[in-house]
Design a protein around this motif. Structure first.
Motif, PDB file in Angstrom:
ATOM      1  N   VAL A 241       0.821  -1.211   0.000  1.00  0.00           N
ATOM      2  CA  VAL A 241       0.000   0.000   0.000  1.00  0.00           C
ATOM      3  C   VAL A 241       0.864   1.273   0.000  1.00  0.00           C
ATOM      4  O   VAL A 241       0.695   2.126  -0.869  1.00  0.00           O
ATOM      5  N   PRO A 242       1.815   1.424   0.952  1.00  0.00           N
ATOM      6  CA  PRO A 242       2.637   2.638   0.895  1.00  0.00           C
ATOM      7  C   PRO A 242       3.468   2.733  -0.386  1.00  0.00           C
ATOM      8  O   PRO A 242       3.674   3.822  -0.909  1.00  0.00           O
ATOM      9  N   GLY A 247       5.279   5.460  -4.012  1.00  0.00           N
ATOM     10  CA  GLY A 247       6.405   5.086  -4.859  1.00  0.00           C
ATOM     11  C   GLY A 247       7.675   4.981  -4.035  1.00  0.00           C
ATOM     12  O   GLY A 247       7.640   4.666  -2.851  1.00  0.00           O
ATOM     13  N   THR A 248       8.803   5.269  -4.680  1.00  0.00           N
ATOM     14  CA  THR A 248      10.072   5.114  -3.981  1.00  0.00           C
ATOM     15  C   THR A 248      10.630   6.466  -3.538  1.00  0.00           C
ATOM     16  O   THR A 248      11.808   6.590  -3.234  1.00  0.00           O
ATOM     17  N   THR A 256       9.374  -0.600   6.138  1.00  0.00           N
ATOM     18  CA  THR A 256       9.224  -1.498   4.992  1.00  0.00           C
ATOM     19  C   THR A 256       9.755  -0.841   3.714  1.00  0.00           C
ATOM     20  O   THR A 256      10.437  -1.483   2.924  1.00  0.00           O
ATOM     21  N   LEU A 257       9.443   0.443   3.517  1.00  0.00           N
ATOM     22  CA  LEU A 257       9.926   1.138   2.326  1.00  0.00           C
ATOM     23  C   LEU A 257      11.449   1.222   2.333  1.00  0.00           C
ATOM     24  O   LEU A 257      12.106   1.111   1.311  1.00  0.00           O
ATOM     25  N   ARG A 258      12.009   1.434   3.528  1.00  0.00           N
ATOM     26  CA  ARG A 258      13.474   1.526   3.649  1.00  0.00           C
ATOM     27  C   ARG A 258      14.127   0.186   3.314  1.00  0.00           C
ATOM     28  O   ARG A 258      15.156   0.130   2.659  1.00  0.00           O
ATOM     29  N   ILE A 259      13.511  -0.905   3.772  1.00  0.00           N
ATOM     30  CA  ILE A 259      14.064  -2.231   3.453  1.00  0.00           C
ATOM     31  C   ILE A 259      14.097  -2.401   1.940  1.00  0.00           C
ATOM     32  O   ILE A 259      15.120  -2.785   1.361  1.00  0.00           O
TER      33      ILE A 259
ATOM     34  N   ILE B 187      12.315  12.904  -7.699  1.00  0.00           N
ATOM     35  CA  ILE B 187      13.276  12.016  -8.342  1.00  0.00           C
ATOM     36  C   ILE B 187      13.881  11.064  -7.309  1.00  0.00           C
ATOM     37  O   ILE B 187      13.799  11.312  -6.110  1.00  0.00           O
ATOM     38  N   ASN B 188      14.485   9.977  -7.793  1.00  0.00           N
ATOM     39  CA  ASN B 188      15.198   9.062  -6.898  1.00  0.00           C
ATOM     40  C   ASN B 188      16.549   8.698  -7.520  1.00  0.00           C
ATOM     41  O   ASN B 188      16.657   7.724  -8.257  1.00  0.00           O
TER      42      ASN B 188
END
Lengths: 305, 371
Positions: A241-242, A247-248, A256-259, B187-188
């Motif tokens: 979901v996040p 996105g990134t 979880t996003l950091r992992i 951006i990434n």
């Protein structure tokens, strides 16, 4: 266990099942192990093995074992923020789910049979919405060019709009599927506050407020706490979901996003190991929450027979 | 009963240990050696045609550049039965996927930001092959003994939906204006070539150098706290609806996937090269070392070095390295829709390519951490 004689086992088998035929199911026999093999194998391969591997990864360095990776995740601002905001977000979502879901479950439990099954069906649909579908729906309705946003702006140009792609939006999207799950989980428990309890309290002269303070809430509290724990564990583990929503870009730092970012981006040192540390931390948090959940349910079980 | 639980736990632990051992040994399995009769160019034509019937690529979306480009290749080789599936991953995701899929390879080849090439090479994920006729690619735009190799260059700029953003930004500095609140897709730089080159371009535009990105970090930290960034999905459907207004990307992706597609639907769109400066960003092809379709991978690499491939790229607005470094003159009909030469005046060529891993660490420490 080795000291148990066949006599003893036979008696126990008879005690449990009322027939000597079932003595083969008594503990300690090889046949016990054979039937549990698929379960043990599955748990070993899918749960225990990877978990042990993860712990080893989190302690690994190019020159052997180290605690440096663990020191890093608490030292670096980015991972520290991710841990803090993951926990805070999950506490908030679990608390809101408990309040809203608790009231909703109470209301649904007092409906007639048809109303109740309709309510349960609706909750089932919402609780099982997949990440991408859910985020698409929210974007289409409440995004900057979403129809609800545009409609509201037509009616009232200065309407404050929801910042969907930030912490606020994340809480709203989480609640959309956490509240229904909470309702589904606690609905059966609402029966614990029965008509009989209510009548008994009334006969003893209790007013509604007194009834709720001394009887209703104390009976329901363990169930609500158990639900809170489960919502916490569910919220803190969310990734799809996040990721679909944000996105990134990591506008909201989450564990979880950091992992995901540590594994799927470039960078120099111990990135995989830091991801492993965060994963182990996530496992520990979930296990603690689930253990407390089980403890709360054991306590709650006093009221339901 | 207690004792029984203990036995279960021991059993599970043993199984876990066995799992780990199996995992370790599995990872060490050697690359399979194939016995297909190679041609003079090192690949088997019949095998390549067969492998073309069903293959996967990463980062080469059908919409825009790579749909027509691969169609031109099928025609070039005279292959009738080709089916490609693409998973549009960023460069770092491609590398992670190649590594994770070592024992069960999916993709044959991928398009990545060239600066990610050395990372893939260092992880030994590249298929060693020097395509025929690739002499025109400069030494620092290719892996020395075959592997990742340069393809095209693109200029970093902004694709703007002018119905959502009627007064589009013309420079990097413009992006900070309050009128773009929630409009600019972030951006990434740690994940993909586009993000990285956007950082490099903004850094140079604002007075930074090719090795010191602090001006760029300051700018993006400011932009993140300005509220101008949009963090949702910015693929074409969301751009068309105006949910996402401004996307920073390479000219060829912006012009083919974005402007051409949206104009066809009657949406006012423009690709803008920022007036205060931009850079030429090189892309590369990354053949998968572990692919089970090595003949096809080599066939694609050979094709990529031909004049016809250069023209197919040019028709999708990309500047092929064969033109940039090889001096090839592109036919007029291939470049008729390009932006005018004058639009590219602010675009600089980099002498030093950025170190992706170093930038990724600095981006996390200086921009994402907020300090």
């Amino acid at each position: 266990m080795g000291g148990e004689g066949p006599e003893r086992r036979l008696t126990r088998g008879r005690g449990a099942f009322g027939s000597a035929r079932h003595s083969a199911l008594a503990p300690g026999r090889l046949s016990d192990w054979v039937v549990t093999a698929p379960f043990v194998l599955t748990v070993g391969v899918l749960l225990v093995g990877p978990a042990v591997n993860l712990v080893l990864d989190s302690l690994r360095s190019s020159s052997g074992f180290t605690l440096g990776n663990w020191a890093d995740i608490f030292r670096l601002a980015l991972t520290r923020q991710a841990i803090v905001s993951s926990v805070l977000l999950s506490v908030l979502v679990a608390s809101l789910s408990t309040v809203i879901g608790g009231l909703l479950a109470w209301c649904i439990s007092r409906l007639g049979l048809r109303g109740r099954s309709l309510g349960v069906a609706a909750m089932n649909v919402a609780a099982n919405m997949s990440a991408t579908t859910l985020v698409f729906g929210f974007t289409a309705a409440f995004g900057g060019a979403g129809f609800a946003t545009l409609l509201l702006r037509q009616l009232w140009p200065a309407v404050p709009t929801l910042d969907l792609y930030g912490p606020t939006g994340l809480v709203f999207v989480y609640l959309y599927f956490h509240v229904p799950l909470f309702v589904l989980l606690t609905l059966p428990a609402m029966g614990a506050v029965s008509e009989q309890l209510w009548e008994a309290a009334t006969v003893c002269g209790a007013a509604p407020t007194l009834f709720w303070r001394r009887v209703g809430v104390p009976v329901l509290l363990p169930f609500l706490l158990a639900g809170w724990m489960l919502m916490f564990a569910w919220a803190i583990g969310q990734y799809g979901v996040p990721l679909s929503l944000l996105g990134t870009s990591e506008a909201v730092p989450l564990m979880t996003l950091r992992i995901g970012a540590l594994i799927q981006t470039a960078g120099t040192t111990n990135r995989f190991e830091r991801a492993a540390c965060l994963s182990v931390l996530l496992v520990v948090l979930s296990v603690v929450a689930l253990w407390l959940y089980a403890a709360a349910l054991r306590r709650a079980a006093r009221w339901v027979k | 009963m207690k004792g029984k639980q203990g036995v279960y736990a021991v059993c599970a632990l043993l199984l876990g240990a066995a799992t780990i051992l199996v995992g370790f040994t599995g990872a060490e399995s050697p690359v399979q050696v194939r016995s297909s009769a190679p041609t003079a160019d090192g690949w088997d034509r019949a095998a390549a045609e067969q492998q073309c019937a069903n293959f996967t690529t990463y980062g080469m979306a059908e919409e825009g550049v790579y749909g027509p480009w691969f169609k031109a290749m099928y025609d070039y080789y005279g292959w009738k039965n080709c089916n490609r599936v693409d998973n549009d991953l960023s460069s770092a995701e491609v590398i992670a996927a190649y590594e994770a899929e070592k024992n069960n390879p999916k993709a044959v080849i991928a398009d990545i930001g060239l600066v990610f090439g050395p990372i893939a090479a260092q992880k030994e994920l590249t298929l060693k092959y020097v395509p025929a006729g690739s002499e025109f690619i400069p030494a620092d735009y290719r892996e020395p003994d075959g592997g990742w190799i340069g393809s095209v260059v693109g200029a970093v700029g902004f694709t703007v939906n002018e119905e959502a953003v009627p007064n589009p930004p013309r420079s990097w500095a413009d992006l900070l204006k309050p009128e773009y609140k929630g409009k600019i897709k972030g951006i990434n730089p740690s994940s993909g070539g586009t993000g990285l080159m956007a950082l490099v371009a903004s850094n140079i535009a604002l007075g930074g150098t090719e090795t010191d990105f602090s001006k760029g970090y300051d700018f993006w930290r400011q932009l993140r706290s300005s509220g101008n960034l949009y963090d949702g999905d910015c693929e074409i459907p969301n751009m068309e609806r105006g949910e996402c207004g401004i996307k920073i990307q390479y000219d060829f992706f912006g012009l083919s996937e974005g402007v051409a597609a949206m104009k066809a639907k009657g949406i006012k769109t423009e690709f803008i090269i920022p007036s205060d400066g931009s850079v030429w960003a090189p892309s590369a092809l990354l053949p998968n070392r572990y692919t089970d379709k090595p003949d096809l991978a080599k066939a694609i690499l050979d094709w990529a070095m031909t004049d016809q491939a250069a023209i197919a790229w040019a028709k999708q607005y990309a500047h092929p390295m064969k033109q940039v470094f090889g001096g090839m003159v592109l036919p007029a009909d291939a470049i008729q829709n390009w932006l005018p030469y004058s639009a590219y005046v602010p675009v600089k060529r980099l002498n030093v390519l950025p170190d992706v891993s170093k930038v990724a660490d600095e981006w996390e420490a200086k921009v994402l951490s907020g300090g």
